[in-house]
Design an enzyme around this catalytic site. Structure first.
Site, PDB file in Angstrom:
ATOM      1  N   SER A 225       0.845  -1.029   0.132  1.00  0.00           N
ATOM      2  CA  SER A 225      -0.003  -0.110  -0.085  1.00  0.00           C
ATOM      3  C   SER A 225       0.927   1.259   0.169  1.00  0.00           C
ATOM      4  O   SER A 225       1.794   1.250   0.652  1.00  0.00           O
ATOM      5  CB  SER A 225      -0.721   0.190   1.161  1.00  0.00           C
ATOM      6  OG  SER A 225      -0.176  -0.159   2.480  1.00  0.00           O
ATOM      7  N   GLY A 227      -0.362   4.631   0.069  1.00  0.00           N
ATOM      8  CA  GLY A 227      -1.193   5.872   0.284  1.00  0.00           C
ATOM      9  C   GLY A 227      -1.910   6.279  -1.098  1.00  0.00           C
ATOM     10  O   GLY A 227      -2.547   5.653  -1.681  1.00  0.00           O
ATOM     11  N   ASP A 257      -6.229  -1.818   6.611  1.00  0.00           N
ATOM     12  CA  ASP A 257      -6.901  -3.075   7.099  1.00  0.00           C
ATOM     13  C   ASP A 257      -8.155  -3.223   6.085  1.00  0.00           C
ATOM     14  O   ASP A 257      -8.532  -4.327   6.059  1.00  0.00           O
ATOM     15  CB  ASP A 257      -7.861  -2.417   8.721  1.00  0.00           C
ATOM     16  CG  ASP A 257      -6.524  -2.133   9.591  1.00  0.00           C
ATOM     17  OD1 ASP A 257      -5.370  -2.420   9.538  1.00  0.00           O
ATOM     18  OD2 ASP A 257      -6.793  -1.502  10.583  1.00  0.00           O
TER      19      ASP A 257
END
Length: 313
Positions: A225, A227, A257
Site C-alpha cells: 500500500s 497511500g 486494514d
C-alpha cells in the site's frame, strides 16, 4: 461454522477515540468540535469489514477490562463471532487528534495490557479449536507486552499444517520474524517495505523489486500500500499497479486494514489478482475518505471498484 471462514487475530486491541479540532495548537488549549469512539485494532477492523461481505468471520485475540468487554459486546451485537481470552488490566485507548485546517491526524497510542505465558498458552489452545474450521487467518497489529516477537511466526506454521492461508500485516520484529515462516500473503506499506528491504525505495521499479524479493522467499501474494499513490499487488507471475480515484483524505487510519479485509474475502472466493488489486485499493481509498477510524462497507466498495485505474506491470 463452515470451513469457508476467516479468523482475525488482534492481540493488542483498542478503543479509538477521535477528537476533531479546528486546528491543533501545540502547548495551548484545544477545544474539541466533535468526538467519536470506534473499535480499534487491525484484526477487529478486518473482521468488521469482512462481515459486511456476508462472510463468516471470527474475531479472536486478547481483551481486558471494561473497554475489552465493550469491544466484545459491540462485535457480538453486530453479528460477528468472537473468541477472546480475557486478561487482567485494561484494553488501551488510542487517541487520534484531527487537525481539520492542516488535514493531519496526530496519533497517541497507549501501550496496552501485558500477557503471561499461561494466557499465551490459553490463546494457543483457542487457536487449535478455531483453525480446523477456517480457510484464512489474518494476523495484524502490534504484540502486547509479554508476547514473544516470534509469535506470528509460530501461528503461521500452526495454520499451514491445517491448510489455512495466512495474511500477515505487522511491522518491526513481528513482521520480520513472521515472514520467515512464509505466510501466504503480506501487506506492508511503503515505509514497512523499506524497513524489510533495509534501503530507501524511491521509484516504482525499486518497490516492485523489493516485492519480488518477498515472493522469492516463498510468499504467494504481496500487497504494497502506497497511500495516495495507490497499491502494487503481486504474485509469482502477475503484478498490477492500482491507482485510486481522487478523494479528500480525512484519515488514513484503517485504510490498510480495509485492503486486508478485501484480500481475505478474495482468498475465500479465489478472485483474480487484478480484482484483488481493484477492490482492495477501492476499499482503502474509501476508508481514507472517512473521519476518524470509520471503515468502508461492501456496497461502497462495489460501487467504486470500477473507478480504480489498473495497470499491469
Amino acid at each position: 461454522m463452515s470451513k469457508q471462514q476467516v479468523i482475525t487475530l488482534t492481540l493488542n486491541p483498542s478503543m479509538d477515540k477521535t477528537i476533531m479540532l479546528q486546528e491543533l495548537k501545540l502547548g495551548g488549549l484545544n477545544r474539541a468540535e466533535d468526538i467519536r469512539l470506534d473499535l480499534g485494532g487491525k484484526g477487529i477492523n478486518v473482521a468488521r469489514i469482512v462481515h459486511t461481505f456476508g462472510a463468516s468471520v471470527t474475531a479472536a485475540g486478547f481483551i481486558a477490562g471494561d473497554i475489552g468487554k465493550r469491544i466484545k459486546d459491540e462485535l457480538d451485537r453486530s453479528g460477528i463471532h468472537t473468541a477472546f481470552v480475557e486478561v487482567p488490566g485494561e484494553t488501551r485507548t488510542n487517541m487520534k487528534l484531527v487537525d481539520q485546517k492542516q488535514r493531519t491526524t496526530t496519533e497517541v497510542n497507549e501501550p496496552g495490557f501485558a500477557v503471561s505465558e499461561s494466557q499465551l498458552s490459553e490463546l494457543d489452545q483457542l487457536l487449535d479449536e478455531l483453525l480446523p474450521k477456517a480457510s484464512v487467518l489474518v494476523l495484524g497489529g502490534s504484540l502486547p507486552k509479554g508476547a514473544p516477537p516470534q509469535l506470528y511466526h509460530d501461528y503461521i506454521l500452526k495454520a499451514r499444517k491445517l491448510g489455512v492461508r495466512t495474511i500477515l500485516d505487522a511491522d518491526g520484529e513481528a513482521m520480520v520474524s513472521g515472514i520467515k515462516a512464509i505466510p501466504y500473503a503480506v501487506k506492508p506499506n511503503h515505509y514497512e517495505l523499506e524497513q524489510l528491504a533495509q534501503r530507501k525505495l524511491d521509484s516504482e521499479e525499486e518497490i516492485v523489486q523489493a516485492g519480488r524479493q518477498l515472493l522469492a522467499q516463498g510468499i504467494t501474494l504481496v500487497m504494497i500500500s502506497m497511500g495516495a499513490d495507490g497499491a502494487i499487488v503481486m504474485s509469482g507471475n502477475e503484478a498490477y499497479l492500482a491507482k485510486p480515484f481522487p478523494i479528500e483524505a480525512l484519515s488514513t487510519v484503517g485504510a490498510g486494514d480495509s485492503m486486508v479485509a478485501v484480500l481475505a474475502q478474495a482468498l475465500l472466493q479465489n478472485s483474480s489478482l487484478e480484482n484483488v488489486a481493484r477492490w482492495s485499493t477501492a476499499a482503502g481509498t474509501i476508508t481514507a475518505s472517512k473521519a476518524g477510524t470509520q471503515v468502508c462497507e461492501f456496497e461502497e466498495i462495489r460501487s467504486r471498484a470500477g473507478d480504480i485505474n489498473i495497470q499491469a506491470l
